[in-house]
Motif scaffolding. Structure first.
Motif, PDB file in Angstrom:
ATOM      1  N   CYS A   1      -1.520  44.558  29.383  1.00 23.10           N
ATOM      2  CA  CYS A   1      -2.109  46.088  28.898  1.00 23.10           C
ATOM      3  C   CYS A   1      -1.236  45.983  27.536  1.00 23.10           C
ATOM      4  N   GLY A   2      -0.141  45.036  27.467  1.00 22.72           N
ATOM      5  CA  GLY A   2       0.645  45.438  25.940  1.00 22.72           C
ATOM      6  C   GLY A   2      -0.308  44.899  24.799  1.00 22.72           C
ATOM      7  N   LEU A   3      -0.726  43.766  25.574  1.00 23.43           N
ATOM      8  CA  LEU A   3      -1.976  42.702  25.017  1.00 23.43           C
ATOM      9  C   LEU A   3      -2.763  42.568  23.548  1.00 23.43           C
ATOM     10  N   PRO A   4      -3.825  43.815  24.010  1.00 27.26           N
ATOM     11  CA  PRO A   4      -4.737  43.869  23.494  1.00 27.26           C
ATOM     12  C   PRO A   4      -4.474  45.062  22.078  1.00 27.26           C
ATOM     13  N   TYR A   5      -2.864  45.372  22.598  1.00 32.08           N
ATOM     14  CA  TYR A   5      -2.590  46.420  21.696  1.00 32.08           C
ATOM     15  C   TYR A   5      -1.598  45.470  20.644  1.00 32.08           C
ATOM     16  N   LEU A   6      -1.098  44.778  21.328  1.00 32.57           N
ATOM     17  CA  LEU A   6      -0.264  43.274  19.754  1.00 32.57           C
ATOM     18  C   LEU A   6      -1.905  42.974  18.927  1.00 32.57           C
ATOM     19  N   ILE A   7      -2.428  41.998  19.601  1.00 32.91           N
ATOM     20  CA  ILE A   7      -3.956  41.457  19.285  1.00 32.91           C
ATOM     21  C   ILE A   7      -4.709  42.585  18.372  1.00 32.91           C
ATOM     22  N   ILE A   8      -4.460  43.822  18.583  1.00 32.13           N
ATOM     23  CA  ILE A   8      -5.059  45.228  17.155  1.00 32.13           C
ATOM     24  C   ILE A   8      -4.388  45.301  16.358  1.00 32.13           C
ATOM     25  N   GLY A   9      -2.903  45.236  16.613  1.00 33.06           N
ATOM     26  CA  GLY A   9      -2.067  45.408  15.242  1.00 33.06           C
ATOM     27  C   GLY A   9      -1.225  44.180  14.443  1.00 33.06           C
ATOM     28  N   VAL A  10      -1.411  43.235  14.885  1.00 27.41           N
ATOM     29  CA  VAL A  10      -1.526  41.914  14.262  1.00 27.41           C
ATOM     30  C   VAL A  10      -2.821  41.608  13.732  1.00 27.41           C
ATOM     31  N   LEU A  11      -3.860  41.849  13.552  1.00 31.92           N
ATOM     32  CA  LEU A  11      -5.053  41.569  12.938  1.00 31.92           C
ATOM     33  C   LEU A  11      -5.071  41.541  11.816  1.00 31.92           C
ATOM     34  N   PRO A  12      -4.788  42.929  11.145  1.00 29.44           N
ATOM     35  CA  PRO A  12      -4.480  42.749   9.471  1.00 29.44           C
ATOM     36  C   PRO A  12      -4.127  41.677   9.147  1.00 29.44           C
ATOM     37  N   PHE A  13      -3.394  41.366   9.191  1.00 28.80           N
ATOM     38  CA  PHE A  13      -2.157  40.329   8.926  1.00 28.80           C
ATOM     39  C   PHE A  13      -2.758  39.536   8.704  1.00 28.80           C
ATOM     40  N   ILE A  14      -3.422  38.996   9.432  1.00 32.69           N
ATOM     41  CA  ILE A  14      -4.198  37.431   9.612  1.00 32.69           C
ATOM     42  C   ILE A  14      -5.446  37.311   8.906  1.00 32.69           C
ATOM     43  N   ASN A  15      -5.014  35.845   8.226  1.00 27.06           N
ATOM     44  CA  ASN A  15      -6.079  35.559   7.471  1.00 27.06           C
ATOM     45  C   ASN A  15      -7.430  35.303   7.894  1.00 27.06           C
ATOM     46  N   ALA A  16      -8.362  35.762   8.283  1.00 34.84           N
ATOM     47  CA  ALA A  16      -8.868  34.628   9.274  1.00 34.84           C
ATOM     48  C   ALA A  16     -10.730  35.660   8.718  1.00 34.84           C
ATOM     49  N   SER A  17     -11.556  35.108   8.640  1.00 34.14           N
ATOM     50  CA  SER A  17     -13.118  35.064   8.090  1.00 34.14           C
ATOM     51  C   SER A  17     -13.509  36.955   9.319  1.00 34.14           C
ATOM     52  N   GLY A  18     -14.444  37.615   8.560  1.00 36.76           N
ATOM     53  CA  GLY A  18     -14.647  38.792   9.241  1.00 36.76           C
ATOM     54  C   GLY A  18     -15.598  38.721  10.222  1.00 36.76           C
ATOM     55  N   VAL A  19     -15.697  37.874  11.102  1.00 35.60           N
ATOM     56  CA  VAL A  19     -16.905  36.877  11.772  1.00 35.60           C
ATOM     57  C   VAL A  19     -16.039  36.789  13.087  1.00 35.60           C
ATOM     58  N   LEU A  20     -14.931  35.933  12.995  1.00 29.57           N
ATOM     59  CA  LEU A  20     -13.175  35.648  13.371  1.00 29.57           C
ATOM     60  C   LEU A  20     -13.120  37.509  13.889  1.00 29.57           C
ATOM     61  N   LYS A  21     -12.609  37.970  12.876  1.00 26.07           N
ATOM     62  CA  LYS A  21     -11.972  38.830  13.465  1.00 26.07           C
ATOM     63  C   LYS A  21     -12.876  40.181  13.687  1.00 26.07           C
ATOM     64  N   ASN A  22     -13.833  39.846  13.657  1.00 27.33           N
ATOM     65  CA  ASN A  22     -15.282  40.729  14.548  1.00 27.33           C
ATOM     66  C   ASN A  22     -15.102  40.394  16.266  1.00 27.33           C
ATOM     67  N   ILE A  23     -14.890  38.817  16.864  1.00 28.96           N
ATOM     68  CA  ILE A  23     -15.033  38.185  17.262  1.00 28.96           C
ATOM     69  C   ILE A  23     -14.291  38.940  18.230  1.00 28.96           C
ATOM     70  N   ILE A  24     -12.589  38.729  17.797  1.00 32.06           N
ATOM     71  CA  ILE A  24     -11.325  38.932  18.643  1.00 32.06           C
ATOM     72  C   ILE A  24     -11.777  40.226  18.831  1.00 32.06           C
ATOM     73  N   VAL A  25     -12.314  41.097  18.222  1.00 34.86           N
ATOM     74  CA  VAL A  25     -11.531  42.794  17.902  1.00 34.86           C
ATOM     75  C   VAL A  25     -13.108  42.296  19.382  1.00 34.86           C
ATOM     76  N   GLY A  26     -14.329  42.459  19.249  1.00 30.29           N
ATOM     77  CA  GLY A  26     -14.837  42.384  20.397  1.00 30.29           C
ATOM     78  C   GLY A  26     -14.042  41.878  21.416  1.00 30.29           C
ATOM     79  N   ILE A  27     -13.426  40.883  21.487  1.00 28.56           N
ATOM     80  CA  ILE A  27     -13.120  39.689  23.061  1.00 28.56           C
ATOM     81  C   ILE A  27     -11.435  41.423  23.425  1.00 28.56           C
ATOM     82  N   THR A  28     -11.414  41.501  22.543  1.00 32.30           N
ATOM     83  CA  THR A  28     -10.079  42.236  22.725  1.00 32.30           C
ATOM     84  C   THR A  28      -9.818  43.170  23.522  1.00 32.30           C
ATOM     85  N   PRO A  29     -10.782  44.344  24.409  1.00 36.87           N
ATOM     86  CA  PRO A  29     -10.786  45.757  24.742  1.00 36.87           C
ATOM     87  C   PRO A  29     -10.620  44.459  26.633  1.00 36.87           C
TER      88      PRO A  29
END
Length: 90
Positions: free
Chosen positions: A25-53
């Motif tokens: 249950c904490g992994l999605p929160y951790l991923i969303i919290g770390v996402l702004p600090f990751i240098n990734a393209s907008g498409v990759l970030k959108n995919i990660i945000v879509g999968i996280t829930p």
């Protein structure tokens, strides 16, 4: 659960279960919290945000068969322990 009722002399340690739940249950929160600090393209970030829930439900679906398998003959209800108890009763 039956296996925990039979082992009255042993105390069940729920730490493993708690850690799995925190991870699940904490992994999605951790991923969303770390996402702004990751240098990734907008498409990759959108995919990660879509999968996280869906990470927590997917991990739960994976854990359910493991729990059922453990109930049938896992560590707390192993056949070896049951045989020893039967020998003691005899």
């Amino acid at each position: 659960m039956k296996c925990h009722e039979n082992n009255k002399n042993k105390k069940h340690n729920p730490i493993k279960h708690i850690l799995m739940m925190v991870l699940c249950c904490g992994l999605p929160y951790l991923i969303i919290g770390v996402l702004p600090f990751i240098n990734a393209s907008g498409v990759l970030k959108n995919i990660i945000v879509g999968i996280t829930p869906f990470i927590c439900p997917l991990m739960m679906v994976i854990m359910i068969p493991m729990m059922v398998r453990a109930m049938k003959g896992g560590s707390c209800c192993s056949k070896k322990e049951e045989i020893q108890k039967e020998e003691i009763k005899l």
